[in-house]
Write a protein that holds these residues in place. Structure first.
Motif, PDB file in Angstrom:
ATOM      1  N   UNK A 236       0.814  -1.204   0.000  1.00  0.00           N
ATOM      2  CA  UNK A 236       0.000   0.000   0.000  1.00  0.00           C
ATOM      3  C   UNK A 236       0.847   1.252   0.000  1.00  0.00           C
ATOM      4  N   UNK A 237       1.914   1.221   0.789  1.00  0.00           N
ATOM      5  CA  UNK A 237       2.816   2.365   0.840  1.00  0.00           C
ATOM      6  C   UNK A 237       3.448   2.604  -0.532  1.00  0.00           C
ATOM      7  N   UNK A 238       3.850   1.548  -1.197  1.00  0.00           N
ATOM      8  CA  UNK A 238       4.475   1.679  -2.521  1.00  0.00           C
ATOM      9  C   UNK A 238       3.503   2.238  -3.556  1.00  0.00           C
ATOM     10  N   UNK A 239       2.299   1.705  -3.582  1.00  0.00           N
ATOM     11  CA  UNK A 239       1.302   2.165  -4.559  1.00  0.00           C
ATOM     12  C   UNK A 239       0.939   3.617  -4.294  1.00  0.00           C
ATOM     13  N   UNK A 240       0.678   3.955  -3.047  1.00  0.00           N
ATOM     14  CA  UNK A 240       0.305   5.326  -2.701  1.00  0.00           C
ATOM     15  C   UNK A 240       1.462   6.288  -2.961  1.00  0.00           C
ATOM     16  N   UNK A 241       2.652   5.895  -2.607  1.00  0.00           N
ATOM     17  CA  UNK A 241       3.822   6.751  -2.830  1.00  0.00           C
ATOM     18  C   UNK A 241       4.054   6.989  -4.322  1.00  0.00           C
ATOM     19  N   UNK A 242       3.961   5.948  -5.116  1.00  0.00           N
ATOM     20  CA  UNK A 242       4.133   6.093  -6.559  1.00  0.00           C
ATOM     21  C   UNK A 242       3.096   7.055  -7.141  1.00  0.00           C
ATOM     22  N   UNK A 243       1.842   6.881  -6.745  1.00  0.00           N
ATOM     23  CA  UNK A 243       0.769   7.745  -7.232  1.00  0.00           C
ATOM     24  C   UNK A 243       1.012   9.196  -6.836  1.00  0.00           C
ATOM     25  N   UNK A 244       1.408   9.408  -5.597  1.00  0.00           N
ATOM     26  CA  UNK A 244       1.619  10.769  -5.108  1.00  0.00           C
ATOM     27  C   UNK A 244       2.820  11.442  -5.756  1.00  0.00           C
ATOM     28  N   UNK A 245       3.927  10.747  -5.851  1.00  0.00           N
ATOM     29  CA  UNK A 245       5.116  11.327  -6.489  1.00  0.00           C
ATOM     30  C   UNK A 245       4.811  11.653  -7.953  1.00  0.00           C
ATOM     31  N   UNK A 246       4.095  10.771  -8.618  1.00  0.00           N
ATOM     32  CA  UNK A 246       3.723  11.043 -10.010  1.00  0.00           C
ATOM     33  C   UNK A 246       2.923  12.333 -10.113  1.00  0.00           C
ATOM     34  N   UNK A 247       2.001  12.561  -9.194  1.00  0.00           N
ATOM     35  CA  UNK A 247       1.180  13.764  -9.283  1.00  0.00           C
ATOM     36  C   UNK A 247       1.914  15.024  -8.846  1.00  0.00           C
ATOM     37  N   UNK A 248       2.904  14.902  -8.015  1.00  0.00           N
ATOM     38  CA  UNK A 248       3.755  16.057  -7.731  1.00  0.00           C
ATOM     39  C   UNK A 248       4.483  16.467  -9.015  1.00  0.00           C
ATOM     40  N   UNK A 249       5.031  15.488  -9.711  1.00  0.00           N
ATOM     41  CA  UNK A 249       5.726  15.762 -10.975  1.00  0.00           C
ATOM     42  C   UNK A 249       4.746  16.295 -12.019  1.00  0.00           C
ATOM     43  N   UNK A 250       3.567  15.688 -12.124  1.00  0.00           N
ATOM     44  CA  UNK A 250       2.571  16.145 -13.103  1.00  0.00           C
ATOM     45  C   UNK A 250       2.111  17.571 -12.808  1.00  0.00           C
ATOM     46  N   UNK A 251       1.974  17.918 -11.541  1.00  0.00           N
ATOM     47  CA  UNK A 251       1.624  19.292 -11.187  1.00  0.00           C
ATOM     48  C   UNK A 251       2.707  20.268 -11.600  1.00  0.00           C
TER      49      UNK A 251
END
Length: 124
Positions: free
Chosen positions: A79-94
């Motif tokens: 869960x930590x890996x999936x959530x972290x990946x999603x969040x880091x991706x959206x920081x970059x996308x922002x």
């Protein structure tokens, strides 16, 4: 701390799904053109792209929710890996959104701030 991260992850996921559904459904609504920086004459062409972006956001949101739920389960590291990946991706996308279209700075902040907070909490 895990409960806070889970709640924020769920909120983030719901927000992404909501924005995705809006992108899929409301691009042809003239009241929403300002949100998309759309010209009324170009909405048919723009609709195809926003339909894809909308579904991307729905899928990213589903990933954030899945990660948040898995975080409280037997395999918290998944869960930590999936959530972290999603969040880091959206920081970059922002960041990419801001750099590519400065007029969308509010959308860029909305896309990046909550996932940045979640990222910091997960890594702390």
């Amino acid at each position: 701390m895990t409960a806070l991260i889970q709640v924020l992850g769920l909120v983030f996921g719901v927000l992404l799904i909501s924005v995705g559904m809006m992108e899929c459904s409301f691009i042809r609504d003239q009241r929403r053109h300002r949100f998309f920086l759309a010209e009324p004459d170009g909405t048919d062409a723009l609709w195809r792209g926003t339909l894809n972006f909308g579904f991307y956001n729905v899928i990213w949101g589903t990933g954030a929710i899945a990660g948040a739920l898995l975080l409280g389960g037997a395999d918290a590291s998944a869960g930590q890996s999936v959530l972290l990946f999603t969040c880091v991706a959206h920081v970059v996308l922002g960041l990419v959104l801001f750099l590519s279209e400065r007029r969308l700075w509010g959308s860029a902040l909305a896309e990046a701030v909550l996932p940045l907070v979640i990222t910091v909490l997960v890594l702390a």
